[in-house]
Write a protein that holds these residues in place. Structure first.
Motif, mmCIF file in Angstrom:
data_model
loop_
_atom_site.group_PDB
_atom_site.id
_atom_site.type_symbol
_atom_site.label_atom_id
_atom_site.label_comp_id
_atom_site.label_asym_id
_atom_site.label_seq_id
_atom_site.Cartn_x
_atom_site.Cartn_y
_atom_site.Cartn_z
ATOM 1 N N VAL A 1 -3.047 23.596 76.709
ATOM 2 C CA VAL A 1 -4.359 23.991 76.221
ATOM 3 C C VAL A 1 -4.182 25.042 75.117
ATOM 4 O O VAL A 1 -3.301 25.891 75.196
ATOM 5 N N VAL A 2 -5.032 24.935 74.087
ATOM 6 C CA VAL A 2 -4.960 25.859 72.948
ATOM 7 C C VAL A 2 -6.073 26.898 73.047
ATOM 8 O O VAL A 2 -7.249 26.545 73.175
ATOM 9 N N LEU A 3 -5.683 28.182 72.993
ATOM 10 C CA LEU A 3 -6.683 29.259 73.012
ATOM 11 C C LEU A 3 -6.604 30.072 71.730
ATOM 12 O O LEU A 3 -5.539 30.197 71.143
ATOM 13 N N ILE A 4 -7.727 30.658 71.345
ATOM 14 C CA ILE A 4 -7.730 31.629 70.250
ATOM 15 C C ILE A 4 -8.318 32.922 70.800
ATOM 16 O O ILE A 4 -9.244 32.888 71.611
ATOM 17 N N SER A 5 -7.762 34.055 70.350
ATOM 18 C CA SER A 5 -8.158 35.322 70.978
ATOM 19 C C SER A 5 -9.469 35.902 70.454
ATOM 20 O O SER A 5 -9.955 36.897 70.974
ATOM 21 N N GLY A 6 -10.065 35.277 69.421
ATOM 22 C CA GLY A 6 -11.339 35.793 68.928
ATOM 23 C C GLY A 6 -11.816 35.054 67.690
ATOM 24 O O GLY A 6 -11.230 34.041 67.297
ATOM 25 N N LEU B 1 -9.355 43.432 72.360
ATOM 26 C CA LEU B 1 -9.109 42.588 71.182
ATOM 27 C C LEU B 1 -9.329 41.101 71.457
ATOM 28 O O LEU B 1 -9.262 40.282 70.554
ATOM 29 N N GLY B 2 -9.575 40.768 72.738
ATOM 30 C CA GLY B 2 -9.696 39.350 73.073
ATOM 31 C C GLY B 2 -11.039 38.973 73.679
ATOM 32 O O GLY B 2 -11.174 37.911 74.290
ATOM 33 N N ARG B 3 -12.013 39.843 73.488
ATOM 34 C CA ARG B 3 -13.301 39.625 74.159
ATOM 35 C C ARG B 3 -13.958 38.295 73.809
ATOM 36 O O ARG B 3 -14.644 37.707 74.620
ATOM 37 N N GLU B 4 -13.738 37.845 72.573
ATOM 38 C CA GLU B 4 -14.370 36.582 72.156
ATOM 39 C C GLU B 4 -13.419 35.393 72.280
ATOM 40 O O GLU B 4 -13.629 34.349 71.651
ATOM 41 N N ALA B 5 -12.377 35.554 73.077
ATOM 42 C CA ALA B 5 -11.393 34.474 73.216
ATOM 43 C C ALA B 5 -12.062 33.195 73.699
ATOM 44 O O ALA B 5 -13.075 33.224 74.389
ATOM 45 N N ALA B 6 -11.488 32.062 73.309
ATOM 46 C CA ALA B 6 -12.058 30.772 73.707
ATOM 47 C C ALA B 6 -10.967 29.722 73.796
ATOM 48 O O ALA B 6 -9.924 29.830 73.143
ATOM 49 N N ILE B 7 -11.241 28.709 74.617
ATOM 50 C CA ILE B 7 -10.378 27.528 74.651
ATOM 51 C C ILE B 7 -10.878 26.603 73.552
ATOM 52 O O ILE B 7 -12.045 26.229 73.541
#
Lengths: 353, 362
Positions: free
Chosen positions: A182-187, A311-317
């Protein structure tokens, strides 16, 4: 004599007819940069460490695993909303180390100054370097200063190199990425690039956007502690943006990647600026964001870990790794259509109308 | 995001696709004129959502692509001169001339600058009175008012070091050229929304009447395109051959009259060569005699040049919708964005660039 890629040759490996001189795009992080690396640098310096082609290199020294990396900073303007060249020079190298899974320890700092550069500005940059280093918990332990004639530089260029140690059990490498991951982005993406554009000459537009430059080592540490060896790959999508970073991963791991456009976090201001300028945010630079590719079982844990850090509050898959179309990134668009997300060729040039 | 997300809604898009499916009873071939529309279609994968009966062919509406090679070579010659600041929109910089592109001129020391508006070039001329500032005035009717404004202001200010290299082209004559071409298969058009914002759509009414084709003025968001396609197909199925306006939030029948007046004051209609297509009568704009001093072609006296087009490039057929990019033997192999044989591969509105970026291997 046979001409192999490893054969030493005195003729230039870049087709002179096409590129008799270096173009800006050769440093843009896209296809032309890749061409330089593949045709000129790799065959010339070939060794297994270099060939991993990661943000930094992992070296075994006396039983410890060290991460080592270097980066140069030529940004204009040097002071920009949300940061300056000094802070960027620390965070850039710290982040390259963090993307190897390492805890950054030491930095070098090399300055190339142009005759006439205001001492006050230099002091401000040096202070920023110090503050950023303190925040990232690294020390500047060696350095160098050169001055070039007026007109031969652009005020100030900075190079930093860095080393860090990789904790046991952590192994970050594109080769570990496999279908099902799975690919995540931290924000939210594309903030840095748009913040810089907003203050470029001839393009000034009013915005409250600030660069997202930040050291990611702590965020990565949080993620690694929560998910351990299940993190397969990390990457900070700087130049060339998310699209170029994922394309490189897909190519080195021989996997396909599918992105969901609707899930990619992007702020309204950035989106608006991109629409007006005709830029694709997927190709715009980030300086404080991290892509993480993790095993499916730990996807939710990884998401929670990222979101637990400021720094990762808006992280999403944002996507998943698939077996199909190896080397290619596909985006499922908002309206339900599909398209490929290619590697950037040259610089992104704003459109006519 | 307001005014963007509404036009990219998946459920609404599916609804239009379904409506199109229910409307269509036989095969139809439609052309979207504008390269911006082509890019939306491929970027959002709209072409693959449509029923098989609908064939989309891509039109000539890429100003960068249709700018003749000779003019580009002239631009490169002017930009290479010392004492010249050559300004251009971004997407013109990588278009191949006979031997070079403008980015290579820059790499070799020419002062080539990317600007966002002709008024920025005007500002540069004010700031650099010892240098000649030349703006490459490329575009359809959309960019003509701003370019006219720059020339008008330069005259008002008495600027002696500003000029434009005009490569302006007009949409209606191009539509007629496509309809007149032997073997034309296009049965309906999506007209370019931004051109019509400036010019209105009254010019298209005689064309719809004379050639018996429906023309729907269409916007650039995915839902705009789907609605424009639906309206065109519905008109075709119902036997109506008229001009309709999908892009009503921006376009009025008479257009922006003030902008048109400014264009007419500064420019006059002229015959114009289109790259890959040839000369189309009364299809371009050149500076009027009263503004001749701002004409870079006169100021720099660039000699006529022999141009060398790539023999392999089929840009002309692409721009007329006669062929699609993947039908070109060089597409993606000998012609790529890094090594383009023709302009449609590098322009952000070019059809080849759209196919290369969004559809390869997918």
């Amino acid at each position: 004599m046979t001409e192999g890629p490893n054969h030493f040759t005195l003729s230039c490996p870049i087709p002179i007819q096409e590129y008799p001189a270096v173009l800006l795009a050769h440093g843009g992080g896209g296809r032309l940069t890749q061409m330089l690396i593949e045709r000129m640098f790799l065959p010339t310096f070939h060794n297994p460490a270099l060939e991993t082609l990661h943000d930094g290199v992992v070296l075994e020294v006396g039983g410890a695993r060290l991460a080592f990396t270097t980066d140069s900073f030529v940004i204009s303007p040097i002071f920009f909303p949300g940061g300056d060249i000094g802070e960027l020079a620390v965070n850039g190298t710290v982040n390259d180390l963090a993307m190897c899974g390492a805890r950054p320890l030491y930095l070098s700092l090399a300055l190339i100054l142009e005759e006439g550069f205001p001492m006050e500005d230099l002091w401000q940059v040096v202070r920023s370097v110090q503050e950023a280093a303190q925040k990232a918990e690294v020390e500047v332990v060696t350095g160098d200063t050169k001055v070039v004639d007026r007109g031969k530089g652009d005020g100030i260029f900075i190079n930093t190199s860095g080393v860090g140690v990789i904790p046991e059990g952590v192994e970050i490498a594109p080769q570990r990425v496999c279908p099902g991951d799975v690919v995540l982005i931290s924000g939210a993406i594309a903030v840095h690039g748009i913040a810089i554009l907003s203050v470029r000459e001839g393009l000034e537009f009013e915005t409250t956007l600030e660069s997202d430059t930040a050291p990611l080592s702590e965020l990565v540490g949080t993620l690694l502690r929560a998910t351990g060896p299940q993190v397969h790959m990390l990457r900070d999508p700087t130049r060339g943006g998310v699209a170029s970073a994922l394309n490189e991963i897909a190519a080195s791991a021989s996997v396909g990647i599918v992105l969901e456009e609707a899930h990619i976090p992007i702020g309204d201001e950035v989106k608006g600026a991109c629409e007006i300028l005709g830029l694709d945010p997927l190709y715009v630079a980030n300086e404080g964001k991290c892509l993480a590719i993790v095993a499916k079982e730990v996807a939710e844990t990884a998401l929670e870990a990222l979101r637990s850090h400021p720094l990762g509050r808006e992280a999403a898959i944002v996507g998943r790794v698939v077996e199909e179309h190896p080397g290619t990134v596909i985006l499922r668009s908002r309206v339900g259509g599909k398209r490929i997300v290619d590697m950037l060729s040259g610089e992104q040039l704003p459109r006519i109308c | 995001m307001k005014y963007i997300d509404e036009y990219r809604d998946e459920i609404a898009a599916q609804r239009y696709v379904e409506a199109i499916r229910q409307t269509v009873t036989r095969p139809w071939t439609l052309m979207e004129i504008c390269g911006g529309q082509t890019h939306t279609i491929l970027k959002f994968g709209l072409d693959r959502m449509l029923p098989r009966e609908v064939t989309l062919v891509h039109g000539p509406g890429c100003p960068v692509c249709v700018t003749p090679m000779e003019l580009l070579d002239k631009a490169i010659a002017i930009a290479s001169r010392p004492g010249v600041i050559f300004c251009s929109f971004g997407d013109m910089l990588r278009v191949p001339g006979s031997h070079q592109d403008l980015l290579m001129v820059k790499a070799e020391g020419g002062d080539v600058r990317m600007v966002y508006s002709p008024l920025d070039a005007l500002k540069l001329a004010q700031q650099n009175p010892d240098q000649e500032v030349v703006f490459f005035a490329v575009g359809f009717e959309t960019t003509a008012p701003a370019n006219a404004m720059a020339v008008w202001q330069a005259q008002q200010m008495g600027l002696r070091n500003f000029s434009i290299l005009s490569a302006h082209v007009l949409v209606p004559p191009a539509i007629e050229a496509i309809l007149n071409a032997p073997g034309n298969e296009v049965q309906g058009f999506l007209a370019p929304g931004h051109v019509c914002t400036v010019m209105g759509y009254w010019e298209y009414e005689p064309i719809a009447e004379r050639y018996q084709v429906p023309i729907v003025v269409t916007g650039f968001e995915p839902l705009d395109i789907l609605q424009g396609l639906f309206m065109t197909l519905k008109a075709l199925e119902e036997g109506r051959r008229e001009v309709e306006n999908q892009y009503a939030r921006s376009v009025r029948r008479e257009g922006n009259v003030q902008a048109q007046r400014l264009i007419q004051q500064v420019f006059e209609v002229t015959d114009r060569a289109w790259r890959g297509i040839g000369v189309i009568p009364r299809s371009g704009l050149r500076l009027r005699e009263e503004y001749a001093e701002f004409d870079a072609e006169r100021r720099f006296d660039v000699a006529e040049m022999a141009v060398e087009e790539s023999p392999e490039c089929i840009a002309g057929l692409i721009l007329q919708g006669r062929k699609k990019p993947p039908e070109c033997l060089a597409f993606g192999t000998r012609c790529t964005p890094e090594h383009p044989l023709g302009a449609p591969m590098v322009s952000s509105e070019g059809a080849c660039s759209a196919y290369y970026r969004y559809t390869r291997e997918a």
